[in-house]
Design an enzyme around this catalytic site. Structure first.
Site, PDB file in Angstrom:
ATOM      1  N   GLU A 293       0.835  -1.219   0.000  1.00 49.78           N
ATOM      2  CA  GLU A 293       0.000   0.000   0.000  1.00 49.78           C
ATOM      3  C   GLU A 293       0.869   1.268   0.000  1.00 49.78           C
ATOM      4  OE1 GLU A 293      -3.736  -0.066   1.822  1.00 49.78           O
ATOM      5  OE2 GLU A 293      -3.898  -2.257   1.735  1.00 49.78           O
TER       6      GLU A 293
HETATM    7  N1  CAA Z   1      -6.339  12.097  -4.131  1.00 46.97           N
HETATM    8  C1  CAA Z   1      -6.830  12.603  -5.277  1.00 46.97           C
HETATM    9  N2  CAA Z   1      -6.090  12.783  -6.370  1.00 46.97           N
HETATM   10  C2  CAA Z   1      -4.796  12.434  -6.314  1.00 46.97           C
HETATM   11  C3  CAA Z   1      -4.223  11.892  -5.144  1.00 46.97           C
HETATM   12  C4  CAA Z   1      -5.058  11.720  -4.025  1.00 46.97           C
HETATM   13  N3  CAA Z   1      -4.603  11.205  -2.879  1.00 46.97           N
HETATM   14  N4  CAA Z   1      -2.925  11.648  -5.387  1.00 46.97           N
HETATM   15  C5  CAA Z   1      -2.682  12.022  -6.643  1.00 46.97           C
HETATM   16  N5  CAA Z   1      -3.825  12.491  -7.204  1.00 46.97           N
HETATM   17  C6  CAA Z   1      -3.995  13.049  -8.548  1.00 46.97           C
HETATM   18  C7  CAA Z   1      -3.048  14.232  -8.733  1.00 46.97           C
HETATM   19  O1  CAA Z   1      -3.632  15.433  -8.260  1.00 46.97           O
HETATM   20  C8  CAA Z   1      -2.842  14.245 -10.224  1.00 46.97           C
HETATM   21  O2  CAA Z   1      -3.961  14.872 -10.844  1.00 46.97           O
HETATM   22  P1  CAA Z   1      -3.757  16.083 -11.924  1.00 46.97           P
HETATM   23  O3  CAA Z   1      -3.008  15.468 -13.060  1.00 46.97           O
HETATM   24  O4  CAA Z   1      -5.150  16.471 -12.274  1.00 46.97           O
HETATM   25  O5  CAA Z   1      -2.956  17.140 -11.241  1.00 46.97           O
HETATM   26  C9  CAA Z   1      -2.895  12.776 -10.613  1.00 46.97           C
HETATM   27  O6  CAA Z   1      -3.583  12.110  -9.533  1.00 46.97           O
HETATM   28  C10 CAA Z   1      -1.514  12.176 -10.759  1.00 46.97           C
HETATM   29  O7  CAA Z   1      -0.825  12.395  -9.545  1.00 46.97           O
HETATM   30  P2  CAA Z   1       0.752  12.524  -9.434  1.00 46.97           P
HETATM   31  O8  CAA Z   1       1.256  13.434 -10.513  1.00 46.97           O
HETATM   32  O9  CAA Z   1       1.073  12.873  -8.041  1.00 46.97           O
HETATM   33  O10 CAA Z   1       1.187  11.027  -9.789  1.00 46.97           O
HETATM   34  P3  CAA Z   1       2.579  10.332  -9.723  1.00 46.97           P
HETATM   35  O11 CAA Z   1       2.759   9.529 -10.966  1.00 46.97           O
HETATM   36  O12 CAA Z   1       3.649  11.302  -9.375  1.00 46.97           O
HETATM   37  O13 CAA Z   1       2.397   9.256  -8.534  1.00 46.97           O
HETATM   38  C11 CAA Z   1       2.290   8.489  -6.256  1.00 46.97           C
HETATM   39  C12 CAA Z   1       1.980   9.600  -7.251  1.00 46.97           C
HETATM   40  C13 CAA Z   1       1.887   9.058  -4.906  1.00 46.97           C
HETATM   41  C14 CAA Z   1       3.766   8.145  -6.243  1.00 46.97           C
HETATM   42  C15 CAA Z   1       1.436   7.238  -6.618  1.00 46.97           C
HETATM   43  O14 CAA Z   1       1.851   6.651  -7.817  1.00 46.97           O
HETATM   44  C16 CAA Z   1       1.457   6.174  -5.524  1.00 46.97           C
HETATM   45  O15 CAA Z   1       0.771   6.302  -4.505  1.00 46.97           O
HETATM   46  N6  CAA Z   1       2.221   5.083  -5.746  1.00 46.97           N
HETATM   47  C17 CAA Z   1       2.193   3.941  -4.825  1.00 46.97           C
HETATM   48  C18 CAA Z   1       1.163   2.930  -5.241  1.00 46.97           C
HETATM   49  C19 CAA Z   1       0.769   2.022  -4.133  1.00 46.97           C
HETATM   50  O16 CAA Z   1       0.520   2.447  -3.001  1.00 46.97           O
HETATM   51  N7  CAA Z   1       0.657   0.735  -4.452  1.00 46.97           N
HETATM   52  C20 CAA Z   1       0.209  -0.216  -3.502  1.00 46.97           C
HETATM   53  C21 CAA Z   1      -0.453  -1.349  -4.197  1.00 46.97           C
HETATM   54  S1  CAA Z   1      -1.980  -1.813  -3.497  1.00 46.97           S
HETATM   55  C22 CAA Z   1      -1.611  -2.945  -2.284  1.00 46.97           C
HETATM   56  O17 CAA Z   1      -0.502  -3.070  -1.834  1.00 46.97           O
HETATM   57  C23 CAA Z   1      -2.803  -3.651  -1.801  1.00 46.97           C
HETATM   58  C24 CAA Z   1      -2.600  -4.944  -1.140  1.00 46.97           C
HETATM   59  O18 CAA Z   1      -2.919  -5.969  -1.677  1.00 46.97           O
HETATM   60  C25 CAA Z   1      -2.186  -4.980   0.293  1.00 46.97           C
END
Ligand code: CAA
Length: 380
Positions: free
Chosen positions: A363
């Site tokens: 996550e």
């Molecule tokens: N709420 C709403 N919108 C959001 C947001 C949020 N929390 N976070 C990002 N966004 C939006 C941004 O505003 C942006 O929108 P605009 O283009 O309109 O401005 C868009 O989403 C893209 O955001 P970023 O430019 O910030 O995206 P990024 O490519 O830089 O990535 C990141 C951001 C935070 C690194 C994201 O990729 C991330 O969280 N990565 C980790 C993924 C993860 O947690 N994976 C876990 C897998 S699930 C799992 O493990 C489940 C299980 O089985 C236990």
């Protein structure tokens, strides 16, 4: 400010503690050894309302708050983090996602069964080449009018072989980047949807983790969650809540190891006295206690933010970052306090140490939590 739990919260915590000690504890070492999914226990947790903790009772949920959710997660995780990750994913990545963003038909058809434990849910975002970089989805969902065709591979999916309902994130228009991503509900048994072999893991071995393959999987349009292109935002919002669940899991793992280490140190004697009387051990216990209490405050604050309707993107990231660090560091210390016995399965702390590691990875890794936190600091 009020740091006291309500009487209702105490009852909920005690019910989870009782369940963990009487139902989860007896077979936990065997399930860990054999990588056995706790099927019957999942059903019992469903009966207790632990699989739809925050879901509105009109959809079969328990209608509790996020504070109750983290109390339950902490207690379950003290004993069995494999069982608690099933609870966390079902509650915050699947049920929450459907309740907050799904259509009324989707809620009636799927949420009512997921919230009661009749169905188990899985959340499919990670891919071989899109783990932390979740925007780079290679799985595609091509719009064919009244349905989509999904192709691709998903990795490390919790409850991957056992779930009934899968929320699948896929790219529908790669030119739109994160705005061309959608989330879909895919039912187990849909033609072309294949479950790969089970992963052999370091920790949380009782949970069921698989790679999933999608080969021309036809999904009706009504199974898309939310508006076209809203899938990345959907994933980020659900993950913010998921991180509260995993933070509470890490807290529970740390607190469980601490409780075992404290008890052991009061019983085990060396150099003519119980080892807790040696400063080398007493100071370890003090450090553990302080860090666990600090983690608990961050976890509670994130849950409180969610209950208050505040934004919890940063508070959940902080809680997960810190609690998972505390879990990793102090489960190692708990093994150390147990000495040779700490290395033996029957004392439980080695399992908690192995289980702790994943809380720094899934996550969103600790490094991803720092991206979320620092971007918000710089933006302010
Ligand atoms: N709420 C709403 N919108 C959001 C947001 C949020 N929390 N976070 C990002 N966004 C939006 C941004 O505003 C942006 O929108 P605009 O283009 O309109 O401005 C868009 O989403 C893209 O955001 P970023 O430019 O910030 O995206 P990024 O490519 O830089 O990535 C990141 C951001 C935070 C690194 C994201 O990729 C991330 O969280 N990565 C980790 C993924 C993860 O947690 N994976 C876990 C897998 S699930 C799992 O493990 C489940 C299980 O089985 C236990």
């Amino acid at each position: 400010m009020d740091f006291k739990l309500t009487e209702e919260h105490k009852l909920i915590r005690d019910a989870a503690r009782d369940f963990a000690n009487t139902e989860l504890l007896p077979g936990v070492i065997d399930r860990d050894n054999k990588q056995k999914f706790p099927k019957e226990l999942v059903k019992k947790m469903g009966d207790l309302g632990f699989l739809g903790i925050m879901v509105d009772p009109k959809y079969g949920g328990s209608g509790m708050d996020a504070i109750s959710y983290v109390l339950i997660m902490e207690e379950l995780s003290k004993i069995d983090a494999s069982a608690s990750v099933i609870v966390s994913v079902n509650n915050s990545l699947v049920c929450y996602g459907l309740e907050a963003f799904g259509s009324e038909d989707q809620k009636q058809k799927y949420l009512t069964k997921l919230a009661t434990g009749e169905f188990v849910g899985a959340f499919c975002l990670s891919e071989p080449e899109a783990g932390s970089d979740a925007t780079s989805q290679r799985t595609t969902a091509i719009d064919k009018g009244d349905h989509y065709i999904i192709n691709g591979t998903k990795n490390w999916i919790t409850s991957g072989g056992r779930a009934d309902v899968y929320i699948v994130i896929a790219q529908t228009d790669k030119h739109k980047g994160s705005h061309g991503i959608n989330a879909f509900i895919v039912e187990k048994g849909t033609p072309g949807f294949d479950i790969g072999p089970k992963e052999d893991k370091l920790g949380i071995r009782g949970s069921d983790t698989h790679t999933l393959q999608f080969n021309d999987v036809k999904v009706p349009k009504e199974n898309r969650i939310g508006d076209d292109g809203s899938g990345f935002r959907f994933a980020m919002k659900t993950l913010s809540g998921g991180r509260i669940g995993i933070a509470a899991q890490a807290l529970g793992i740390a607190a469980g190891a601490y409780e075992l280490a404290l008890k052991y140190s009061k019983e085990r004697k060396a150099f003519g006295t119980e080892i807790c009387n040696h400063q080398a051990i007493a100071f370890k216990l003090a450090d553990m206690y302080v860090d666990i209490e600090a983690a608990r405050h961050l976890v509670m604050k994130a849950a409180w933010d969610k209950d208050q309707g505040n934004n919890y993107d940063v508070s959940s990231a902080m809680a997960k970052l810190f609690a998972s660090k505390v879990a990793m560091e102090h489960t190692v210390e708990a093994v150390q306090i147990h000495g040779g016995n700490g290395f033996v399965k029957e004392y439980h702390v080695e399992r908690l140490m192995r289980d702790a590691k994943i809380t720094q990875i899934y996550e969103g890794t600790s490094e991803i939590q720092k991206i979320v936190i620092s971007r918000n600091l710089i933006k302010e």
